[in-house]
Scaffold this motif. Sequence first.
Motif, PDB file in Angstrom:
ATOM      1  N   VAL A  48       0.817  -1.224   0.000  1.00  0.00           N
ATOM      2  CA  VAL A  48       0.000   0.000   0.000  1.00  0.00           C
ATOM      3  C   VAL A  48       0.849   1.272   0.000  1.00  0.00           C
ATOM      4  CG1 VAL A  48      -2.060  -1.025   1.036  1.00  0.00           C
ATOM      5  CG2 VAL A  48      -0.214  -0.197   2.515  1.00  0.00           C
ATOM      6  N   ARG A  49       2.165   1.155   0.132  1.00  0.00           N
ATOM      7  CA  ARG A  49       3.050   2.309   0.042  1.00  0.00           C
ATOM      8  C   ARG A  49       4.275   1.908  -0.762  1.00  0.00           C
ATOM      9  NH1 ARG A  49       2.861   4.893   6.194  1.00  0.00           N
ATOM     10  NH2 ARG A  49       0.735   5.719   6.006  1.00  0.00           N
ATOM     11  N   ALA A  50       4.749   2.857  -1.568  1.00  0.00           N
ATOM     12  CA  ALA A  50       5.904   2.556  -2.416  1.00  0.00           C
ATOM     13  C   ALA A  50       6.736   3.812  -2.638  1.00  0.00           C
ATOM     14  CB  ALA A  50       5.450   1.985  -3.757  1.00  0.00           C
ATOM     15  N   LYS A  51       8.028   3.593  -2.762  1.00  0.00           N
ATOM     16  CA  LYS A  51       8.958   4.642  -3.159  1.00  0.00           C
ATOM     17  C   LYS A  51       9.428   4.316  -4.571  1.00  0.00           C
ATOM     18  CE  LYS A  51      13.585   6.444  -2.150  1.00  0.00           C
ATOM     19  NZ  LYS A  51      14.776   6.304  -1.270  1.00  0.00           N
ATOM     20  N   VAL A  52       9.289   5.265  -5.474  1.00  0.00           N
ATOM     21  CA  VAL A  52       9.629   5.032  -6.879  1.00  0.00           C
ATOM     22  C   VAL A  52      10.735   6.015  -7.296  1.00  0.00           C
ATOM     23  CG1 VAL A  52       8.787   5.009  -9.257  1.00  0.00           C
ATOM     24  CG2 VAL A  52       7.288   4.255  -7.397  1.00  0.00           C
ATOM     25  N   SER A  53      11.857   5.458  -7.736  1.00  0.00           N
ATOM     26  CA  SER A  53      12.952   6.278  -8.265  1.00  0.00           C
ATOM     27  C   SER A  53      12.885   6.240  -9.781  1.00  0.00           C
ATOM     28  CB  SER A  53      14.305   5.749  -7.785  1.00  0.00           C
ATOM     29  OG  SER A  53      14.405   5.803  -6.377  1.00  0.00           O
TER      30      SER A  53
END
Length: 221
Positions: free
Chosen positions: A141-146
């Motif tokens: 439900v949470r993500a960090k996208v580079s």
Amino acid sequence: MGLTKAKLEIEKEVGMSIIEVLFNPSEYQLTDGASYSEKKIPGLDGPILQYISGDATELSLNLFLDTYVPPAASSLISFGTPKQSTDVSNITKQIADATSIDGSMHRPPKVTFRWGSLNFEGVVTKMNHTYTMFTESGMPVRAKVSLTFKSLISLKDTKRKSPFESPDRTKYRTLRQGMGLWDIANMEYGDPDMWKVIARENGILNPLEVRPGQVVKLPAL
């Protein structure tokens, strides 16, 4: 004026897919560069750098995606529909798909990142997504996208306002202090190896013996 949210616009065969981020990035990085090749000239201690072209501008940033709804809030009714957490990978997949060829367009889609004064149109060249929060069932439900983008450069848009003089007509140039025939060749023809053509046209046997103030004829190509 309310907070302006950053967003990604992903090109589709018809229209756009728009992804609005929950948290704006804390920073982004723009990188410009140029490509050069080395030309070795006999008699010189080191090579001459020859400009090839400018590199596409690169944009790098991190986005934070959040689809989590706390249990207390999930029981609330919003416009007749209970709020529920959703799978954040449904969003990251849309972005990841932008790195692959779209079957209908036969190429990867254009992606535009808009935030404030920045409207960066390019293609996604690299994506790294890390999932940082999950529900009890394991749903992310949470993500960090580079993300890394490269700008799309139009030949029409990148024409120089003051184009190079045409090398298709005969010209004359005066050598300045520290200047060799390869410097003139690089400036006029875009290739330092063309010093041999200038030397032959002017009857110069040794290119190291030219002197400041000497006028040389540049033949048309």
